[in-house]
Design an enzyme around this catalytic site. Sequence first.
Site, mmCIF file in Angstrom:
data_model
loop_
_atom_site.group_PDB
_atom_site.id
_atom_site.type_symbol
_atom_site.label_atom_id
_atom_site.label_comp_id
_atom_site.label_asym_id
_atom_site.label_seq_id
_atom_site.Cartn_x
_atom_site.Cartn_y
_atom_site.Cartn_z
ATOM 1 N N GLY A 35 0.714 -1.270 0.034
ATOM 2 C CA GLY A 35 0.104 -0.176 -0.077
ATOM 3 C C GLY A 35 0.849 1.197 -0.090
ATOM 4 O O GLY A 35 2.116 1.085 0.143
ATOM 5 N N SER A 36 0.244 2.446 -0.078
ATOM 6 C CA SER A 36 1.080 3.766 -0.402
ATOM 7 C C SER A 36 1.851 4.067 0.749
ATOM 8 O O SER A 36 2.876 4.634 0.694
ATOM 9 C CB SER A 36 0.123 4.912 -0.843
ATOM 10 O OG SER A 36 -1.023 4.855 0.228
ATOM 11 N N ASP A 89 3.639 -1.782 8.400
ATOM 12 C CA ASP A 89 2.620 -1.784 7.191
ATOM 13 C C ASP A 89 1.452 -0.885 7.610
ATOM 14 O O ASP A 89 1.448 -0.242 8.549
ATOM 15 C CB ASP A 89 1.842 -3.346 7.167
ATOM 16 C CG ASP A 89 1.378 -3.805 6.007
ATOM 17 O OD1 ASP A 89 1.017 -2.991 4.922
ATOM 18 O OD2 ASP A 89 0.943 -4.987 5.985
ATOM 19 N N GLY A 90 0.876 -0.594 6.512
ATOM 20 C CA GLY A 90 -0.461 0.269 6.353
ATOM 21 C C GLY A 90 -1.485 -0.633 6.827
ATOM 22 O O GLY A 90 -1.789 -1.667 7.311
ATOM 23 N N ALA A 91 -2.674 0.414 6.932
ATOM 24 C CA ALA A 91 -4.165 -0.330 7.221
ATOM 25 C C ALA A 91 -5.123 0.753 6.709
ATOM 26 O O ALA A 91 -4.890 1.783 6.265
ATOM 27 C CB ALA A 91 -4.364 -0.312 8.842
ATOM 28 N N LYS A 103 -7.706 -4.515 6.815
ATOM 29 C CA LYS A 103 -6.684 -4.276 5.776
ATOM 30 C C LYS A 103 -7.194 -5.089 4.490
ATOM 31 O O LYS A 103 -8.076 -5.834 4.734
ATOM 32 C CB LYS A 103 -5.321 -4.815 6.310
ATOM 33 C CG LYS A 103 -4.593 -4.236 7.382
ATOM 34 C CD LYS A 103 -3.280 -4.751 7.854
ATOM 35 C CE LYS A 103 -2.330 -4.955 6.791
ATOM 36 N NZ LYS A 103 -2.015 -3.847 5.879
ATOM 37 N N GLY A 104 -6.361 -4.766 3.449
ATOM 38 C CA GLY A 104 -6.715 -5.439 2.413
ATOM 39 C C GLY A 104 -7.502 -4.702 1.139
ATOM 40 O O GLY A 104 -7.711 -5.559 0.185
ATOM 41 N N GLU A 112 -0.044 -10.225 3.879
ATOM 42 C CA GLU A 112 0.271 -9.349 5.007
ATOM 43 C C GLU A 112 0.044 -10.132 6.444
ATOM 44 O O GLU A 112 0.784 -9.862 7.257
ATOM 45 C CB GLU A 112 -0.661 -8.407 4.864
ATOM 46 C CG GLU A 112 -0.407 -7.126 3.947
ATOM 47 C CD GLU A 112 -1.372 -6.250 3.554
ATOM 48 O OE1 GLU A 112 -0.689 -5.107 2.989
ATOM 49 O OE2 GLU A 112 -2.465 -6.051 3.790
ATOM 50 N N LYS A 130 -7.785 7.502 9.144
ATOM 51 C CA LYS A 130 -7.639 5.906 9.055
ATOM 52 C C LYS A 130 -8.173 5.451 10.602
ATOM 53 O O LYS A 130 -8.629 4.395 10.847
ATOM 54 C CB LYS A 130 -6.704 4.933 8.884
ATOM 55 C CG LYS A 130 -6.159 5.399 7.354
ATOM 56 C CD LYS A 130 -6.374 4.847 6.412
ATOM 57 C CE LYS A 130 -5.766 4.877 5.191
ATOM 58 N NZ LYS A 130 -4.666 4.334 5.198
HETATM 59 C C1 A5P Z 1 -3.170 -3.708 1.051
HETATM 60 O O1 A5P Z 1 -3.735 -4.888 0.758
HETATM 61 C C2 A5P Z 1 -3.604 -3.031 2.394
HETATM 62 O O2 A5P Z 1 -3.865 -3.820 3.278
HETATM 63 C C3 A5P Z 1 -2.935 -1.769 2.725
HETATM 64 O O3 A5P Z 1 -2.189 -1.945 3.926
HETATM 65 C C4 A5P Z 1 -3.926 -0.878 3.045
HETATM 66 O O4 A5P Z 1 -4.834 -0.819 1.854
HETATM 67 C C5 A5P Z 1 -3.326 0.512 3.125
HETATM 68 O O5 A5P Z 1 -3.075 1.176 2.169
HETATM 69 P P1 A5P Z 1 -2.768 2.933 1.995
HETATM 70 O O6 A5P Z 1 -1.589 3.180 2.689
HETATM 71 O O7 A5P Z 1 -2.467 2.971 0.509
HETATM 72 O O8 A5P Z 1 -3.830 3.473 2.104
#
Ligand code: A5P
Length: 232
Positions: A35-36, A89-91, A103-104, A112, A130
């Site tokens: 993710g970004s 990781d992001g969420a 997530k996802g 992940e 978020k």
């Molecule tokens: C990827 O499958 C997700 O779990 C990402 O961790 C989530 O979508 C966060 O992405 P961004 O940082 O782009 O919002």
Amino acid sequence: MTFHHLSEQGRLKHAAAARAVEEVGSGMVLGLGSGSTAEIALEILAERVAKGVHITGIPTSAKTAALAGRLGVPLTSFAEHRRIDLTIDGADQVERGTLTLIKGLGGALLHEKIVASVSDRMIVVIDETKLVDRLGGGKPLPVEVVPFGWQTVLDRLEKIGCGPRLRLVRDIPFVTDGGNYIIDCTLATIPDPKDLDARISSIVGVVETGLFITQASTVIVGRPAGVEVIER
Ligand code: A5P
């Protein structure tokens, strides 16, 4: 890295990612999220690698693996390492009181979750949009399902009131790195994430849900006034 080209949200993601990368120490095996926001963390990590910090990373998606390759971040795999020191990781959503995650949205939830499940520590990096009091709010809860018989899973998700819809890209089912489909559920509120996770996971054909109940140890929130660090 220069910041003037970043949007306000990009700046908040950058601040959270930079704070998380401060936790990286030489010799660590890292889980590299998708993710970004996780990609921003990877870029900052690459700068540290270029300066001589020795780490290796296990990527959670083909996209992250490709970016790590371009940035010169060394990769490893579960063939060499069964444990991960730290995952960043992001969420898509974080529940403030419990640090339960959704997530996802990017489709990488299964890999992940595998990486998170063997990590000594997971730091989640988000911008303040978020962080929510209650998960849901009509935002998607992704569920990864086996392609065979996905329609039967959809029916069962419908029955338990999940508002399911198969994720499509240009009218074709979206396929994850694991070769599966995603069904996005839409719930107004998720009062008991653990119970919902158990009910969805018990449906035959479900591989994983996007609910991460216990995995996050720390959440770093980018805010205009600075970062907020929330520990479990
Ligand atoms: C990827 O499958 C997700 O779990 C990402 O961790 C989530 O979508 C966060 O992405 P961004 O940082 O782009 O919002």
